[in-house]
Structures are given as C-alpha cells and as structure tokens.
Motif scaffolding. Structure first.
Motif, PDB file in Angstrom:
ATOM      1  N   LEU C 295       7.048   4.352  -2.009  1.00  0.00           N
ATOM      2  CA  LEU C 295       7.563   2.899  -2.231  1.00  0.00           C
ATOM      3  C   LEU C 295       8.267   2.443  -1.031  1.00  0.00           C
ATOM      4  CD1 LEU C 295       9.261   2.775  -5.920  1.00  0.00           C
ATOM      5  CD2 LEU C 295       7.126   2.056  -5.224  1.00  0.00           C
ATOM      6  N   VAL C 296       8.655   3.353  -0.036  1.00  0.00           N
ATOM      7  CA  VAL C 296       9.425   3.045   0.781  1.00  0.00           C
ATOM      8  C   VAL C 296       9.778   4.097   1.791  1.00  0.00           C
ATOM      9  CG1 VAL C 296      11.853   3.710   0.081  1.00  0.00           C
ATOM     10  CG2 VAL C 296      11.602   1.703   1.863  1.00  0.00           C
ATOM     11  N   LEU C 297       9.822   3.837   3.191  1.00  0.00           N
ATOM     12  CA  LEU C 297      10.058   4.797   4.271  1.00  0.00           C
ATOM     13  C   LEU C 297      11.591   4.359   4.808  1.00  0.00           C
ATOM     14  CD1 LEU C 297       9.286   7.239   6.125  1.00  0.00           C
ATOM     15  CD2 LEU C 297       8.571   5.562   7.728  1.00  0.00           C
ATOM     16  N   VAL C 298      12.566   5.548   4.584  1.00  0.00           N
ATOM     17  CA  VAL C 298      14.101   5.232   4.914  1.00  0.00           C
ATOM     18  C   VAL C 298      14.415   6.081   6.098  1.00  0.00           C
ATOM     19  CG1 VAL C 298      16.559   5.150   4.123  1.00  0.00           C
ATOM     20  CG2 VAL C 298      14.425   4.680   2.492  1.00  0.00           C
ATOM     21  N   LEU C 313       3.392  -0.115   4.337  1.00  0.00           N
ATOM     22  CA  LEU C 313       4.552   0.517   3.618  1.00  0.00           C
ATOM     23  C   LEU C 313       5.711  -0.341   4.292  1.00  0.00           C
ATOM     24  CD1 LEU C 313       5.775   3.098   2.000  1.00  0.00           C
ATOM     25  CD2 LEU C 313       5.590   3.953   4.280  1.00  0.00           C
ATOM     26  N   PRO C 314       6.671  -0.758   3.321  1.00  0.00           N
ATOM     27  CA  PRO C 314       8.069  -1.301   3.674  1.00  0.00           C
ATOM     28  C   PRO C 314       8.895  -0.071   4.355  1.00  0.00           C
ATOM     29  CG  PRO C 314       7.606  -2.077   1.348  1.00  0.00           C
ATOM     30  CD  PRO C 314       6.764  -0.777   1.714  1.00  0.00           C
ATOM     31  N   VAL C 315       9.446  -0.459   5.273  1.00  0.00           N
ATOM     32  CA  VAL C 315      10.520   0.533   5.841  1.00  0.00           C
ATOM     33  C   VAL C 315      11.918  -0.022   6.115  1.00  0.00           C
ATOM     34  CG1 VAL C 315      11.146   1.571   8.204  1.00  0.00           C
ATOM     35  CG2 VAL C 315       8.652   1.334   7.367  1.00  0.00           C
ATOM     36  N   ASP C 356       4.512  -7.919  -1.678  1.00  0.00           N
ATOM     37  CA  ASP C 356       3.381  -8.633  -1.598  1.00  0.00           C
ATOM     38  C   ASP C 356       3.315  -9.061  -0.147  1.00  0.00           C
ATOM     39  OD1 ASP C 356       2.599  -7.989  -3.994  1.00  0.00           O
ATOM     40  OD2 ASP C 356       3.014 -10.158  -4.680  1.00  0.00           O
ATOM     41  N   TYR C 357       4.262  -9.413   0.350  1.00  0.00           N
ATOM     42  CA  TYR C 357       4.417  -9.870   1.885  1.00  0.00           C
ATOM     43  C   TYR C 357       4.194  -9.106   2.854  1.00  0.00           C
ATOM     44  CZ  TYR C 357       6.993 -10.726   6.284  1.00  0.00           C
ATOM     45  OH  TYR C 357       7.252 -10.796   7.830  1.00  0.00           O
ATOM     46  N   VAL C 358       4.764  -7.825   2.685  1.00  0.00           N
ATOM     47  CA  VAL C 358       4.313  -6.539   3.570  1.00  0.00           C
ATOM     48  C   VAL C 358       2.952  -6.063   3.502  1.00  0.00           C
ATOM     49  CG1 VAL C 358       4.596  -4.146   4.035  1.00  0.00           C
ATOM     50  CG2 VAL C 358       6.786  -5.859   3.487  1.00  0.00           C
ATOM     51  N   GLN C 359       2.342  -6.351   2.191  1.00  0.00           N
ATOM     52  CA  GLN C 359       1.133  -5.914   2.019  1.00  0.00           C
ATOM     53  C   GLN C 359      -0.087  -7.089   2.931  1.00  0.00           C
ATOM     54  OE1 GLN C 359       0.617  -3.325   0.180  1.00  0.00           O
ATOM     55  NE2 GLN C 359      -1.674  -3.202   0.427  1.00  0.00           N
ATOM     56  N   GLY C 360       0.477  -8.255   2.932  1.00  0.00           N
ATOM     57  CA  GLY C 360      -0.388  -9.148   3.912  1.00  0.00           C
ATOM     58  C   GLY C 360      -0.177  -8.943   5.220  1.00  0.00           C
TER      59      GLY C 360
END
Lengths: 404, 404, 404, 404
Positions: C295-298, C313-315, C356-360
């Motif tokens: 779901l995320v990279l931290v 991928l959101p970071v 969704d924003y990150v996906q785009g």
C-alpha cells in the motif's frame, strides 16, 4: 628519527586490538607510568567496533593517552580479513611511530597487533618488548605468529618458566628473556570483591545460588566451517544441564576471528533460554567477580589456561583450541560431543573430590606482580645500546663488530 | 576459497620484488613448470621502479605469467619505507591470493616480499614454501625477518646443511626441511659462455686483459648514516688500484634499502673515472660471464657467499653485511679502511698461492640442481593434508586431533 | 598498459559495493554482454559482509565474472569508516585495472565505489561511464560526492531530463551526456509476478490481505546522533497503525553508513512485534513483488523517488534524506514526528482519492529500457579517441591541440 | 569527534605534497598564525623523497608544526603511481584528522593532496577550504581533479575573478567563494633582493650579464610517451641559443608525474653543456631573485601563468600544459618544434617592443595580500554552522530543514 636525550622521559607505546589483550597490558602500562615512563596507547581492531561491545570506551576510561586509532578490522568473514588488517596496521602504526619516536614498543601475544608491532619495531629500529612468547600451543592460525613475533622482538617477557626455556631453545639469547608471570593476574589480585547478589543485579540474571558456569568460546580458524555446529552442541549440553541440574550459564561473545559470525548465529538461537544468558562484554569488575564465584569455566578461552588457576577454577576446554598449552592441572579437554561435555561439566561442578584436587594445584602462571617486574627490566635497558637492537641466534658464536 | 579438485593442475604463486631474488626463483619456477605445475608470478618492489634498472622488463621477457603487479616501494629514504611497503604488499597480495587460489606460495630469503607472503599464506591457509631459511647471518634488519618467515613457512628449502640443522634447532619439524642447495647456481650452471671480448663490447669497457674486479655494495640499515662514507672509501681504494695495478672495476647499482641514495651519490662522484664504471643492472648472461672471468668480487653482496664458490672466485667482503654467514672459505672480511681494502684486493687478485687455495675449496651451496629437487618435493605434497598446514614446535610432544 | 587491438572484444569493468547499486548495474551489464562486450565485476564493501545479508552470494549467482574482491568496509561506526574504505578501494582497484586493462569503467551513483572508480579511471587513463549523475538531492555526505564523480567521469548516463540539464549547467559537454532513464526499472519491468500467498509463504508473514507497508530507512550521516531516536519514532508510528488499522510492516535492514548500528538497535527492540517483521535482505524476485502489492513505501530509501513511480506506489519519506530530489509526485515528506508519520501513512494507504491521483502520475525516471541504451552508446565510442578522455569545461571556448 | 569549545583556539590543518604547493600555502599559514589560529601541517609526497630535492628540510625550517608525515609517492613511472598515492593519503590523513580534530582543512590546487583532503573533509565532517579552484585549464590529468575538489570543498578561495565566475557557473553558492588573488605573490612581494653577482655565486654559474632564461618543464600525463623527445627538442633549442646568442639557461628539475623520469634522462644528456645548468631545487630566496632578473621563463610551469605577470616577465610556454588557462597577456604558446621555440625565445628576450608591451600589462592574479584575506574569512566562519557544511547546488531552490 630523533631520539631521546638524557633528559627526556623514556617513552613506551603499546598497541592493543582486543579486550583480552588489553586486560594483560593494563597492569603493565600502569606499572610503567608509576616507574616514570611516558606511556602512549594505539587502539585498533575490535576495540573500535560497535559490533564487539565498544571496548574503546573501556580503554578510554582507563585514562591512558591514546596517540592514534587505527582501523584494522574489516567487516567480513573471509580469510582476507586478518591479513588485510595487518596491512592497515603496519601502515598506520609506522605513521604513529615516526611521529611519536618511542623508546620501546610493547605488545602481547599472537594476534595481528603483535606481528604488526614487531615488524614496525624491526624495520624502524625501535626495541620491541613482547609479552607471552614461547607458548607451545598449536592448531590455531595465531600460534605460528606468536613464534614469528619472538624472532623479531628484542625483549621477551614470558609468563611461565616453560615458555622461557622454549624461547631459549628457539635460539633467543638468554639475556633477552625475563620470566615475569602473567600480568593479567595483577589486576585480578587487586580487584575488590562483589557478592553474588551484586553480580546478579548487574547482570539482571539470578545467580545467587552460585550454581553457574561461565562460557567463552572462540572460533578456531582451521575448523571455521564447523564453528556453528560446535557452538550449537556446546549450548545444547549446557541447556540440558540447566534443566537437569539447575546449572545456569553466563556466556560472553566470541572474538572477531573468522567463524565468529557463525558462533553468534548459534548464540542467537538460544536467546529465549532461561538457563543461558549472553553478554557482548562485561565490565572488568563484574567479570572478575563472576569468574571468582563460578563453578566452572567452559569453552576454549585462553583464560582457562592462564587465569583460571589463580582462581582455583576447574575448566572444561571444548575442542582443539588451547590444546598443547601448558596448564596447571585445572583443565580437562573434551571433544564436541554433547554427552562428553555434560559429563565433564558435571565432574567439574559437582565432584567434590575433583574440586578439592583443583583447589590444591600450584599456579604456574605467576603471582600477580608481573607489571612491576616488566617496568623494572625496561628501566634498566638503554634503548640506544646496539646489543639490544641487533639480534643473532644464540647458536651462533662470536660477536659482530659495529663500525662508527 | 575454492580449492583444486583432483583434476586441476596444481598452482604455485611466487612473489618477487628485486632482481637478486628473482635470479634464485627463476630456475625454481622453470623446474615447476616442467614438472606440470601452473606457475604465476606477482611482481612488486624495485622491479617496478625505473630508478632501479626497470627489471620488470627482464621478468616479463622470461615469459612467466604475471598475475598482478603490486606497488610496494615508497620513494623515500626514511625508516618508514620498508614497513609501509609490507603494508601495501600484504593487502595487494591477499587480493591476488583470494582470486588465484594457489596451492603453494613460494618465496625466497629475508626481504619484505618474504614476510608478506609468509603472513598471507598463514592467515589464508595456503602452504608457504620458503627458500633459504636458517641462515645465521646477523647485523642487518633483514636477518630477524628471515627467521620470522621460517616460523610461519610450512616447507623449508635450505641451501646448505648447516642451515637445515639451524632450522631443526629452532623447532621446525624435520619432515618440513629439505636441503636442496642454492637455486641460483642452476642458472649459472646452464649459462653459455661469453668471451672477454664479447663482454667488453657489451659493456663498452675494455676488459680484455681480464684484470678487473666486480663491485656490488648495498647499504646496511644499522649503519645507514655511514653509507656514503663507506662507499666512498671503497671506491677510493679501487680507484688507486686502477692507477697502481691497472685493475679495472665494474660496479652494479645497490638495492633500494635505506642508505641507497647515499651510495648512489658516492658512485656519481666517480663517474669520470677511467678505471671504474657502473651499471644500473646487467643482462643475466653478461653478468654471469663477467663474474666467471673476474679476478675478485668486492663489496657486500650475498653473491660472494652463496654464488662465488661455484665460480671458485675470491671475495673481499667490505664491512659488516654478510658477517656471520657460513662461507665456503673464499671470503675474507675487511673493515672500511682504504689501505686494508687495497691489501685484501691485491691478495685476492695477485697472490697465486691464495688463488690456488680458493680454487681447491669445496662449495657448500650445492650443485646447481636445486630447482628440480624443489619441484619434486612439492609434487609429493597434498596441499589439503592438515599435517602440512598446522605447525607445531618440534619440542612439543604428542599430536593434535582434528575433528571432522 | 596494453590496450585493445581492433580484434579484441571491448572490455567493461563495473564496480559494486552494495545491493542497491547492483540492482541498477545488473540490467546494464546484461545488456552490455548481449551487445558483445566482455564484462567483469569488482565486488567490494557491504557485499562482502556477513553482517549485511551476504549479498556476494546474490551477485555470484547472477553469473558475471568476478575479477577481484576488494575489502573496503571497516567494522566501526566512526567517521573514518567510509574514507578509509575509499583508501582501500582505490589501491585495490588500481591493481585490478592495471591487470585487466578495460576499455570502460562503469559505476553508479554517489557512494565510495563511485568516487574511487572515477579517480582510478582519471589517473589511469580509462574512460569512466557514470550512471545517475546530476541529481540535485542534498543534505547527505554522498551528495557532493556524486557531483565530484561527474566532474571526473567521461560519459554520463542520467536517469531524468532534469539531471541531464543540471550536468550541462555544471559545465559538462553535452556530447558526453545521455539521458537513458533508471536501469533499475529494466529488471522490474521483466520480473515475473508472485501472488500475495506466495510472498507470504516466502516471508513466513501473512500478508494475504494486502494491507501492509514496506519500510526501508537508512541513517543520514549529518544526523547520525539521532539515528536511533528517528528509527524508534518511525517504528512506534507503524506499530500503532498495526494495532489500530491492521497495517502490517515489512522492513529491510539499513545500509552500512555511520548510524546503521543504532538503527539496528531500534529494530531489535521491535523483534517481538506481530505487526512488524524485518529481513536482512530479500531475494530480488520476492522484493519486487512485495513492493508491487504494497500500500505504501515508508522510510527514506531512494527507491521511493526513483522506482516507486514505476509501481504507481505512494511514498512517505520520513526525515531529510532524499529531500531536494526530483520526484514524480508520489512522494510526501514528513518529519520524525509520530502523529505526523501516522497521518501520512493513513493518507497514502486509505485515502482513495489520493491513491487515484498517484495512479495517474507520469514517471519521469524512464521506461525500463536504460540498459540497452547504455550498451548502444558505449558500442559507439572509440576508447582511444582523446576527445572522450580529455575533459574541458563547456564554458571554455576553443579546442586543445594534441601533438603526435 | 570532539569539537572545539568556545575557548579553544581554532585549528587549521594544511596538507602539502610538493614544493610548488607549499610556496602557495606558506604565506597563508603564516597569516593564519598571525590571526590566532593553531596551524598544523601534514607533509607527504615528493617532500619526503630524496630524489626530489629533500624539500622536507625546507618545510621544516619554516617552523610550522608537522603533525604527521604520510608516504604517498610510489617509486614507479606506471599509471598506478598517483592513484595508489591517493589511497595512502586518504587513509593516513583520516588517522591524522581523527586525532587532531581540526576546524578547517586547507589545500591548494589540483594534485593528489587536494582531492585526498577534500574527500577526508567531506566524509569526516570537517570544513575544507580550497585555494585556486575554478581554473579552466585543461588537457592534464589534474584538471578534472581540480573541479572535483571544488564540488567537495566548502569554502573557495580563487586567485582571479574569472575563476570565481566559473565556480558560480558550476553551481557553487556565491557565499562560499572569495576571490583573494594568488598567495604565492605574498612571498614574492616580501622577498629581499639579491644581485646578479650574488645569484651567480650561489648557483656557481656566471649570470652577471643578465642574459639568461629560466626553464621549468613538467611532463604531461596524456603525452607521457613523448616526454623525452619534447624535453630534448626544448633543450636543443636553448643550447643553440646559447651558442648563437650567448643566452644561458638555468633549469629546475620536473615534478614527479609519470614521464618525469624521461625528462630527467634528457636533462642528463645536456649535463656537459656550458650554456645549460640544472638544479634539483633552489632555495626560495635564490629562486625568486633568479626569476626577477631573468629575460624569459621557458617551459610549461604554472608559474608562467600565475606568478610571472607579477615580475612583468615574458613566458614561452612549450606544449599543451597550461593551455586554456587565463593569462595576463605575458604568455605565448609554442609547439615542440625547435625553430619555433627559438623564434619565441628570441622575441621574448630581445624584441624590445614586445618586452615593453609585457611591462605594461595588468596582473590579473592579485596584489600579494591573499594570505591576510584568507585568514580574515576563516576567522569569520563558525565551523559548527551547518550552512557551511551541507552543500547544495546553487541552481536548486529552497532550503533543507535540519532536525534537532
């Protein structure tokens, strides 16, 4: 290199790379300071590693002047580790010695620091005093190094009479050899007592019943592939004695030789044990009193040979390390076999007849006054006298003539 | 480190840093190749220096595979030079040995390469074969190094029986010691003849009357402050014998030890002499024949001790270097005194009775078949047999047990 | 140094010291081999350390020819660690380069290997190709090193157009700069899929619900005193999200920079957590698929900047490391504050609008074909053409004339 | 590393490896001492070589405290020489810096010492002040090194305004750059005069008619195969001008870069010339006055560019070294062609119109007060202020935030 005038205080540089070595050096350096020598310390190897208990802090708190720190421990388990460490040591130490211009270099034993220092002294014309040459132990990579150091060193301080005789056989001139005993005993002799309750509190491990073993087990280079299995079988034996006899085990982390990583892996697997507890390193004060009260020392530390007799402590030496070394009679050797280890530990801890026998043994490693003897010898040597600097085999007749 | 399977050719790595060493190694390496070994050479030290006659070219033209070049000679005359060279050598050599994974390391003598190689072999578990241990010579920085190498090496090839006996006294097990003679003689034995006319043409120096001395004089670390003066007095003696007796002198540049710079300075001052001519280095073929025809060898080269008897050549050894070494009777020692040097050189060149005496001496340094003996010994050793790898002092009784 | 004739295959040497670097090099080396280059690999640093997941085994199983192993990682947390590592690297690498005589040296990034290789190439006259110069990130010891490497390198492969423009501003000639994208994406593009069930089995950690974060956090030299506290607060935030949201965390051990020991200490304190599980290192195949499904990279890995956009991928980048680096819009920065970290992680994992924003977003780090582009460029360069070897600042007018 | 308290004197360490560098450093160190800084000097490279004029003695007689001597010059002409020197330097210097804990490291130029020091400062968190960055000269191995040093250094002292502007273009923040002029001029400005008669006596070479050239010619790495031929043609031109015009030539030995050995070989061939005389090195006092009175400077020393304008001295720069460097108008470039060299030297020495033109030029390299400016700048910098330590490219907007 400029050398000391008549007025200048004589200067000694000592080199240390690991705690076991420093424990021997410390009383010597203290005695040298008390005898009026200027003392400097070069710190290297495992002392500088956070993975080995940060013993630099321990060295620093002793208050000796640290004249340089030389990184010499590469983070690898490959066979290149120690020899490349020697490369780093000789280079860094030559830089130090040129700047400091000492009258004597002092080293202990058979490790990288010893051979590096002996070589620096030989090529830079500085007298090397070597502590604990002549030990006939064999089977480990370090053992031939000890003898090579003896061939390079100018002054020998042996810890037993037998070692003194071996150096003489090897062709070292008798005038260079002084049997002084093991300096590590100086500190043990002087260390104030702690009760079992105090020790238990410090270690956060209840040892108040006094029913415990101390375990120190280093890897043996020639058998490093078996290091994990050997440690594992030793720990299994002790774990079973915990369950069966209530014997607790206090373990100390191994040194950094090849194979140490595998030993640490085995240790980790017993981290949940209620009978066995490991410590990276312990304060000297805790450690000495821990050993004073222990029922047995298990493993393959040289302590079993050279210090345990001072405590009248039975030792179960597991495996080949230390084999061939002269012992006072308190050490029994056993293979890496679980049942055999158990049997020997039980005998050492609970066989009163055997314990009485150990109690009565004579300690061949001296009386705890080695530091003062060493300081006395060095005080009597003129570092500019070529008789000390130029070595010849004692078998060779005649004298060299030196021109002006 | 992966090791050889049954099928793989056995591999030997030799390390060389200076021409005098290489002259001993060469016949050994050739014999090893002929015996089916894979041979690699590591080149270091003075070989890589344009200031020392570019002997790398000489090594390369022999056609051995050079597996690495390791810079180890720092451009300084300070005492740090040689010890820092060892630092560079052990580090570079460990890199080489890990990659090449040889079965044997071979080294000669008592220089930086020897101790570096012996240490690498000890710590990396590779058998070290050492040529020319046990020599009782003393007074030079290198001498204790030779004995330290012996304590680390696993196989000893001595060049005289006396050296063999000394190694035994030092505690080396007899099964490791093989007296083979001096390998440098192998090449001398095989070298085709050149006439004095051919030599004179090559050197651009008329030696056709055969009335000439060969001069090789190296610095002695313990006396490096006197290096210039010592060389100067030697050259003055020879210059006067040129004028008085028509004796010409062919000189070779010194090695790179501390003090060499001062010797070169003295040499330069005689550059206009018609009696004395210096060469940085000479082709082996020229050199051997030059010595074959000479009246005397002057200076302090080890050649006077170990090679000259093969030529039945009188030697005047000036100063302390080589003192204490066993000689065949062809060497006379003299101090750095001009008149004394002149007297000895005159005796060696023109006293027919003395020359006949030297002619009749027996050479204790072997018969020129050392290379083949060494190859034979190594061919019979299993590098995986722990008996060879694990060293113990011969004074120690009993055997170590090694676990699986 | 002998150089390639027309007939000889062109040879490339690459140098790698750590896995993150090797992940970028690998697709490049594969593409070079496919394009007909001979490829050699020098392995150093953390790859050789058992304390860092033994990634040497991983490198070896890729089948590239390892031409030398160079120890460069000292076992200490002191500031001398990295600079002394460079000392070991340049010396060892010069030995390698002289023997191998490559046409090109290839390195990545900003670590010790990069500057060591660039210096070796500069002084030994071998063209250096540098991957990922021009990155404006700052705040870390490595960042100025990256730019110093650019000033020494002869051929630049940038991973974004912005970096390409920065190199031009810094005075690098445009003809030397090629924007190729990030080679790490080549492997990601090609990696076959694994299901969550397969990953869970491999990790022995149930991630089948897909509700998990990946955590990679390295020390920042300038803040190394805070390394422990910073890691601790990050782990506390994630532990709480585990309890509150069921979010699991898969952590990877940090690199070996100063401070890493403190981070490991913090990690150890969470070893009993059921929400957080750490791995020294993971097989590439597992790791890529783990990140694909996360779901995320931290943390503060450069992966968040340069690879995560490829995965959409959101970071959540915690702390100053990576600040100032160009990102594709998928990275949000947060201080070492527990509540702030929690808020950002919740947003990244559970705010569908943000996801969704990150996906785009468009990935500025390329399309996964960098390796082939690099091979194409090197194939077109003549390593003997002095135009490539002699660097001048692009601001300087005129051309140097080179004499025959 | 412990750092200075408010009370402690600020400490500067400077590193020097060659005399040309030390001539620039000396007035800076003197000015720093006068401004209250504690100054230490690390001596390395050619300073420690007896083959390069023993300039250590010269450094020692200046009375600065030498905190360590680091051997870094290998005795070889191979391309490994300089890069392995850097290996030795960074390792030795890291040892020094850890012990000394300076506030600033100061270096000059583009040699091994410069990059080694800049790297040590970067990795150990000590501010590096670099003198003479931004020079656009190209064609020599050293030139890219200069720019790499600029990317690592924290404080820049340029010697012309043009260099200052180049550093700004390269992305260095303006607040770090200080144009101070060339410190070498400080000493020239202060040096008392000697007459031609005094100079002639010191040199044992009659220059009383003032009709002489000074020749300094270093090898150019990229053209090292031609070094011998290039020197030979230059010497032939000057020898002919001796015969034809009575022009004498005073030559100085080259630096130690690859090719220097070949230049020395060419020099040796002219040792019998009555017109040309070479010196290994000259006392600063003699040298400055020698140049003050000369008709022309010939060769390729940077002195022609940066110091000669201060003397209003015409320069004939032979070959590519120094090409591309900003000059004050007093330098004319010529290829390695005998007739062309002769024509340019004749013009410089005997064409009065041209000599008047050179006399009227403005010196862009400052006014001889650089040392005091540098001391003033360093006195105003707080070494603990992270603004100085953390570098970012000036093209990058925004500020990093640093956490407590």
């Amino acid at each position: 290199m400029e050398r000391n005038g008549q007025m200048r205080k004589r200067k000694v540089l000592a080199v240390t790379g690991i705690r076991s070595e420093f424990d021997i050096l410390r009383p010597v350096l203290t005695a040298l300071q008390e005898a009026g020598f200027e003392v400097g310390l070069v710190v290297s190897g495992a002392h500088l590693s956070d993975w080995h208990g940060n013993t630099l802090a321990l060295v620093e708190q002793e208050g000796f002047k640290i004249v340089d720190k030389i990184d010499s421990l590469f983070m690898t388990n490959r066979e290149t580790q120690r020899i490349k460490g020697i490369g780093a040591l000789v280079t860094g130490l030559a830089q130090t010695v040129e700047r400091e211009s000492p009258d004597f270099l002092v080293v202990v034993g058979d490790r990288e620091e010893s051979i590096a220092t002996a070589l620096v002294g030989n090529y830079m014309g500085v007298l090397v005093a070597h502590i604990s040459g002549g030990d006939p132990v064999y089977g480990h990579t370090d053992d031939p190094v000890r003898h090579a150091v003896s061939k390079l060193a100018h002054i020998h301080f042996t810890i037993t009479e037998q070692h003194q005789r071996i150096l003489e056989k090897m062709g070292e001139d008798s005038f260079r050899i002084f049997n002084v005993g093991n300096p590590a005993l100086d500190r043990i002799r002087q260390e104030p007592s702690l009760s079992l309750a105090e020790i238990s509190a410090k270690l956060d491990f209840d040892l108040t019943d006094g029913c415990y073993a101390v375990l120190i087990k280093h890897p043996l280079a020639a058998e490093k592939e078996s290091a994990y299995r050997q440690m594992r079988v030793t720990l299994e034996a002790l774990e079973e004695l915990g369950v069966e006899k209530g014997l607790k085990t206090v373990g100390i982390f191994p040194n950094t030789d090849p194979g140490s990583y595998d030993i640490l892996r085995a240790i980790e697997e017993f981290s949940a044990s209620k009978w066995i507890k490991f410590y990276k390193t312990l304060e000297r004060r805790i450690f000495i009193n821990l050993v004073r009260h222990a029922l047995v020392l298990v493993g393959n530390s040289s302590m079993g040979i050279v210090e345990a007799p001072f405590y009248k402590l039975p030792v179960v030496n597991v495996g080949n390390r230390q084999r061939g070394r002269l012992n006072s009679g308190n050490v029994r050797f056993v293979a890496h076999d679980k049942e055999a280890i158990k049997a020997e530990v039980v005998k050492a801890c609970f066989d009163q007849e055997y314990r009485d026998y150990v109690q009565g043994l004579k300690n061949i490693y001296g009386d705890g006054f080695a530091g003062q003897r060493i300081a006395g010898v060095l005080a009597g040597i003129d570092p500019k006298d070529k008789r000390w600097l130029v070595k010849k085999l004692s078998y060779v007749e005649g004298d060299a003539q030196y021109e002006a």
